[in-house]
Design an enzyme around this catalytic site. Sequence first.
Site, PDB file in Angstrom:
ATOM      1  N   ASP A 108      34.251  75.239 102.830  1.00  0.00           N
ATOM      2  CA  ASP A 108      34.274  76.012 101.590  1.00  0.00           C
ATOM      3  C   ASP A 108      35.570  76.797 101.545  1.00  0.00           C
ATOM      4  OD1 ASP A 108      31.812  75.172 100.588  1.00  0.00           O
ATOM      5  OD2 ASP A 108      30.706  76.787 101.546  1.00  0.00           O
TER       6      ASP A 108
ATOM      7  N   ASP B 272      30.748  71.584  95.293  1.00  0.00           N
ATOM      8  CA  ASP B 272      29.665  72.445  94.808  1.00  0.00           C
ATOM      9  C   ASP B 272      29.709  72.574  93.288  1.00  0.00           C
ATOM     10  OD1 ASP B 272      28.984  72.910  97.478  1.00  0.00           O
ATOM     11  OD2 ASP B 272      30.165  74.759  97.578  1.00  0.00           O
TER      12      ASP B 272
END
EC number: 3.4.23.36
Length: 153
Positions: free
Chosen positions: A112, A129
């Site tokens: 991330d 995402d």
Amino acid sequence: MHNKTVRHLTILILTIAGIFIIDQNIKSLFVDGYRYYSDCIDLILVYNKGVAFSMFAFLDESLKYIQLVLVFGVFGYMLYLNQLCYAIPAGLMLGGAFSNIYDRFIHGGVVDMVYWHCGFDFAVFNFADVMIDVAVVWILLLNFKPKFCKNHS
């Protein structure tokens, strides 16, 4: 195979591959050391061991196998539905999901990098995402507004 099935499968697989490639290329920048800091958004490297908001991190190594089964289940269901209007949103979802699962196998957690902290701290997330979120909204729209899907039965 019918033309409709071939077309559906082609669009689905190309979308999955496209999202996977884009996401992995973005992530490689951060794994290689790229960082950016600002007042609202930082681009940093975080390895997420869980899913959204680090939920289920306690499942550790089992999580990637559970997710793999779920993703192949969704892929199979999309093939079973054989609805052309679902090909792109399903491809967005599956491409993002496969990319995040790939991270778990290669990096031990999902890579991330987008950290929103303007006014409040938000979870760190990635391109995959966002694609999964877009796909969920798109699929819900197709389910609740069948007129958007010409071949919806």
